[in-house]
Design an enzyme around this catalytic site. Structure first.
Site, short mmCIF file in Angstrom:
data_model
loop_
_atom_site.label_atom_id
_atom_site.label_comp_id
_atom_site.label_asym_id
_atom_site.label_seq_id
_atom_site.Cartn_x
_atom_site.Cartn_y
_atom_site.Cartn_z
N GLU A 122 15.52 -7.64 33.21
CA GLU A 122 16.06 -6.08 33.10
C GLU A 122 15.08 -5.44 32.51
O GLU A 122 15.23 -5.90 31.04
CB GLU A 122 17.47 -5.94 32.59
CG GLU A 122 17.86 -4.39 32.60
CD GLU A 122 19.38 -4.07 32.10
OE1 GLU A 122 20.31 -4.59 32.87
OE2 GLU A 122 19.37 -3.42 31.28
N CYS A 129 17.07 1.58 27.87
CA CYS A 129 16.15 1.46 29.09
C CYS A 129 16.96 2.33 30.07
O CYS A 129 16.30 2.77 31.23
CB CYS A 129 16.28 -0.12 29.62
SG CYS A 129 17.93 -0.81 29.75
#
Length: 513
Positions: free
Chosen positions: A274, A308
């Site tokens: 990720e 993020c």
């Protein structure tokens, strides 16, 4: 369960925060024991706001990684055979222990290590406790299937089996929660984990180790190896390529993610990555603008934009962009930017390093110099070490500017106008990132249709881009956001293997060849 004492649940705690001091040297945790690195090497961990050394941490060597991986491999032989109830009990107890850290030492650690406000500390601690409880519930949901066989007298089974040793790397920005995510599902599936924390936050991340250990996780199941910056490339490559490491997971920037993926590809090893994001929000003309503004401000500025999933691009229908801007600017007036160590009520504090702040401001200044308009922001970096940046909102950003495509990872957002639904989708998808997105409209079916067209691992309707639950299959859809999925049954699938077992129960079978 059998009436005898289970060796997993009866193991005694080996760590505690009762006599914990932030100034103590952070040690490695290998095979159930805290210890210095094999060669005595350490590195300083500094307060990003003041530049002062908070403490020193042991820096793991190649020998330490070798020992940890071997220990994890040995522990796997036993841990993979423990009962689901035994694993569940550990995670449920660890959740309670984690919640106790909200009083101490989590607030002091996260404040000192990453300039976290109390809001972000609460998010980390309570989300991690929730993650532990949800992970505990997966213990009896690791299921296989029975498949009809064409061959007479044969039963076919496909089981989900633990892989072995998992190497995880977790980042500094949500140090407790993302560390727990890196280890929880692999462990509940019966794997063992070797974890490399960020060099910026080893003590915050060690709270996950302490909670699980105090809850009864056996020796060798979780190894914790802080490593100084100089050694990180060497030991990371070693661990990724080690023959006894059979899965890799990494949460962090796309530059490092590409390197790790390359190493794993050399030995055909599966990864869960990720990576970054540049999350778009689409606001249609029929949206509730107050709700949209609230979500955009939260999504773009929580933890100073260092997430993020942070909102970085906001596409607003041309007919309502004036009203949207007015409401947005008014909402920003209520946010306080400053030094959280000295001021009360601070919503936006310093970034995690002066270098990061300089990079963010350089992107903003380059855009302004090339024609972008600054709606909010002073183009300044403040604070004792120049890490504090107030919110900056830009418009008239062209596709040729770096800020249009690079992840800023700071309190910066870009406003764009659009006219048609198709235009909004095309612009939102004009990015190599594919992690999260949001769509705002009172017409739910319209929003759903657009959400399906936006290229993202998650697209939220009438909610912020920062939204995650541990049961969801979280991750990007390729490109600079990575691949693979954390969370829930999708996480179970990543950290287990499908194993075919056939049972032939007809004596005297003949085979023609």
């Amino acid at each position: 369960m059998a009436p005898h004492a289970d060796p997993v649940t009866s193991s005694s705690p080996t760590s505690s925060t009762s006599s914990y001091s932030i100034s103590d040297t952070q040690l490695l945790y290998i095979n159930g024991k805290y210890q210095p690195s094999s060669d005595g090497a350490t590195f300083p961990v500094t307060n990003p706001m003041t530049g002062e050394t908070i403490y020193h941490s042991a820096s793991a060597s190649l020998d330490d990684y070798y020992t940890a991986i071997e220990s994890a491999h040995i522990a796997f032989q036993t841990w993979s055979k423990t009962s689901p109830s035994a694993r569940r009990k550990i995670f449920l107890k660890a959740a309670d222990i984690m919640e106790s850290y909200i009083k101490s030492p989590a607030p002091e650690l996260m404040s000192q290590e990453v300039s976290a406000t109390m809001h972000w500390v609460r998010v980390n601690v309570f989300a991690t406790a929730g993650l532990f409880r949800e992970t505990a519930s997966l213990a009896t949901h690791i299921r296989g299937e029975i498949i009809p066989a064409d061959r007479e007298g044969t039963t076919l089974m496909v089981e989900r089996t633990a892989v072995g040793v998992v190497f995880g790397i977790s980042p500094w920005n949500a140090p407790i929660n993302l560390t727990a995510r890196a280890v929880a599902v692999p462990l509940i599936c019966g794997n063992t984990v070797v974890l490399k924390p960020s060099e910026y936050t080893p003590k915050s991340q060690d709270l996950v180790v302490r909670a699980l250990t105090e809850a009864g996780l056996p020796e060798g199941c979780l190894q914790f190896l802080p490593t100084g910056r100089e050694r990180t490339p060497e030991v990371t490559e070693y661990a990724v390529k080690h023959a006894k490491v059979l899965r890799v997971n990494f949460t962090g920037g796309d530059r490092v993610g590409r390197i790790i993926a390359g190493w794993a590809a050399e030995c055909l090893k599966q990864c869960v990555l990720e990576l970054g994001g540049k999350a778009p929000v689409i606001v249609f003309e029929d949206a509730d603008l107050d709700d949209a503004v609230e979500a955009v401000v939260f999504g773009g500025l929580a933890f100073s934009g260092q997430v993020c999933m942070s909102t970085e691009r906001v596409f607003v229908h041309r007919s309502v962009i004036g009203e949207f801007k007015e409401k947005l600017l008014k909402r920003l007036e209520g946010l306080k930017t400053g030094n959280h160590l000295e001021e009360k009520g601070v919503s936006i504090s310093g970034l995690f390093s002066p270098v990061s702040a300089e990079r963010v401001m350089d992107l903003v200044k380059q855009a302004v110099d090339n024609g972008a308009k600054l709606l909010v922001g002073d183009l300044k970096i403040s604070g004792p070490r120049k890490t504090i940046i107030a919110p900056h909102i830009l418009e008239h950003v062209s596709s040729g500017m770096d800020i249009a495509h690079q992840e800023t990872f700071g309190p910066v957002m870009i406003l764009y106008e659009f006219e048609t639904d198709e235009e909004a989708v095309v612009n939102a998808n004009d990015s190599d990132f594919s992690l999260c997105a949001s769509v705002f409209s009172k017409n739910t079916l319209r929003a759903l249709d657009v959400a399906r067209q936006v290229r993202a691992g998650a697209c939220h309707v009438n909610g912020p881009t920062i939204y995650v639950e541990s049961t969801l299959p979280n991750g990007g859809t390729g490109g600079s956001s990575g691949y693979g999925r954390f969370g829930g049954i999708a996480g179970v699938e990543e950290f287990t293997e499908r194993k075919i077992i056939s049972l032939a129960n007809k004596p005297g079978m003949k085979f023609v060849f």
